[in-house]
Design a protein around this motif. Structure first.
Motif, short mmCIF file in Angstrom:
data_model
loop_
_atom_site.label_atom_id
_atom_site.label_comp_id
_atom_site.label_asym_id
_atom_site.label_seq_id
_atom_site.Cartn_x
_atom_site.Cartn_y
_atom_site.Cartn_z
N MET A 1 0.85 -1.18 0.00
CA MET A 1 0.00 0.00 0.00
C MET A 1 0.89 1.25 0.00
O MET A 1 1.81 1.38 0.80
N ALA A 2 0.60 2.17 -0.88
CA ALA A 2 1.37 3.42 -0.99
C ALA A 2 0.99 4.37 0.14
O ALA A 2 -0.15 4.37 0.61
N SER A 3 1.94 5.21 0.55
CA SER A 3 1.67 6.18 1.61
C SER A 3 0.76 7.29 1.10
O SER A 3 0.67 7.55 -0.11
N GLY A 4 0.11 7.96 2.04
CA GLY A 4 -0.79 9.06 1.67
C GLY A 4 -0.05 10.21 0.99
O GLY A 4 -0.57 10.84 0.07
N ASP A 5 1.18 10.48 1.45
CA ASP A 5 1.97 11.55 0.83
C ASP A 5 2.29 11.23 -0.62
O ASP A 5 2.22 12.09 -1.49
N PHE A 6 2.63 9.96 -0.91
CA PHE A 6 2.93 9.56 -2.28
C PHE A 6 1.69 9.70 -3.16
O PHE A 6 1.77 10.20 -4.29
N LEU A 7 0.54 9.28 -2.64
CA LEU A 7 -0.70 9.39 -3.42
C LEU A 7 -1.03 10.85 -3.72
O LEU A 7 -1.49 11.18 -4.82
N ARG A 8 -0.80 11.73 -2.76
CA ARG A 8 -1.05 13.16 -3.00
C ARG A 8 -0.11 13.70 -4.08
O ARG A 8 -0.52 14.50 -4.91
N GLN A 9 1.15 13.25 -4.08
CA GLN A 9 2.09 13.70 -5.10
C GLN A 9 1.64 13.21 -6.47
O GLN A 9 1.79 13.93 -7.47
N MET A 10 1.08 12.03 -6.54
CA MET A 10 0.58 11.51 -7.82
C MET A 10 -0.62 12.32 -8.31
O MET A 10 -0.90 12.35 -9.50
N GLN A 11 -1.33 12.98 -7.41
CA GLN A 11 -2.47 13.82 -7.78
C GLN A 11 -2.05 15.24 -8.13
O GLN A 11 -2.89 16.09 -8.39
N GLY A 12 -0.73 15.51 -8.12
CA GLY A 12 -0.24 16.83 -8.52
C GLY A 12 0.22 17.70 -7.38
O GLY A 12 0.65 18.84 -7.61
N TYR A 13 0.12 17.23 -6.15
CA TYR A 13 0.57 18.03 -5.02
C TYR A 13 2.10 18.07 -4.99
O TYR A 13 2.76 17.12 -5.38
N GLY A 14 2.63 19.17 -4.54
CA GLY A 14 4.07 19.32 -4.37
C GLY A 14 4.36 19.89 -3.00
O GLY A 14 3.47 20.42 -2.31
N LEU A 15 5.61 19.81 -2.59
CA LEU A 15 6.00 20.32 -1.27
C LEU A 15 6.04 21.84 -1.31
O LEU A 15 6.74 22.44 -2.13
N THR A 16 5.28 22.46 -0.42
CA THR A 16 5.19 23.91 -0.35
C THR A 16 5.71 24.37 1.00
O THR A 16 5.33 23.84 2.04
N THR A 17 6.59 25.36 0.98
CA THR A 17 7.12 25.95 2.20
C THR A 17 6.79 27.44 2.18
O THR A 17 7.04 28.11 1.19
N ALA A 18 6.20 27.91 3.27
CA ALA A 18 5.86 29.33 3.38
C ALA A 18 6.56 29.93 4.58
O ALA A 18 6.52 29.37 5.69
N ASN A 19 7.24 31.04 4.37
CA ASN A 19 7.84 31.81 5.45
C ASN A 19 6.86 32.93 5.76
O ASN A 19 6.69 33.86 4.97
N ILE A 20 6.20 32.82 6.90
CA ILE A 20 5.14 33.76 7.27
C ILE A 20 5.71 34.78 8.26
O ILE A 20 6.22 34.42 9.31
#
Length: 89
Positions: A1-20
């Motif tokens: 079973m693939a991890s949830g993070d991997f499945l999200r990446q397959m749906q087009g999600y990418g790692l986002t970092t925000a400096n607030i």
């Protein structure tokens, strides 16, 4: 079973970092920094917007500015032709 993070990446999600950057409630002349990181969709960033809406509604420190960096982690494979083959014993 693939991890949830991997499945999200397959749906087009990418790692986002925000400096607030936000102002201290008791000392408005001082600007603090908070780092937020999660998987999000470029270019509309719905997860980041949801977090910033929560911040505006629930926290006392008013926002000063936000800097966003985004990286699509799963990309098409890069292919490079090789002129030779070397064996190492």
């Amino acid at each position: 079973m693939a991890s949830g993070d991997f499945l999200r990446q397959m749906q087009g999600y990418g790692l986002t970092t925000a400096n607030i950057f936000y102002r201290m409630p008791d000392h408005p002349g001082i600007i603090q920094s908070y780092i937020w990181q999660d998987y999000d969709l470029h270019p509309h960033f719905p997860e980041l917007r949801k977090f910033l809406d929560f911040w505006t509604r629930s926290l006392d420190g008013p926002l000063h500015g936000v800097t966003v960096a985004h990286a699509q982690l799963i990309k098409p494979a890069e292919m490079r032709l090789v002129n030779g083959e070397f064996s190492v014993h």
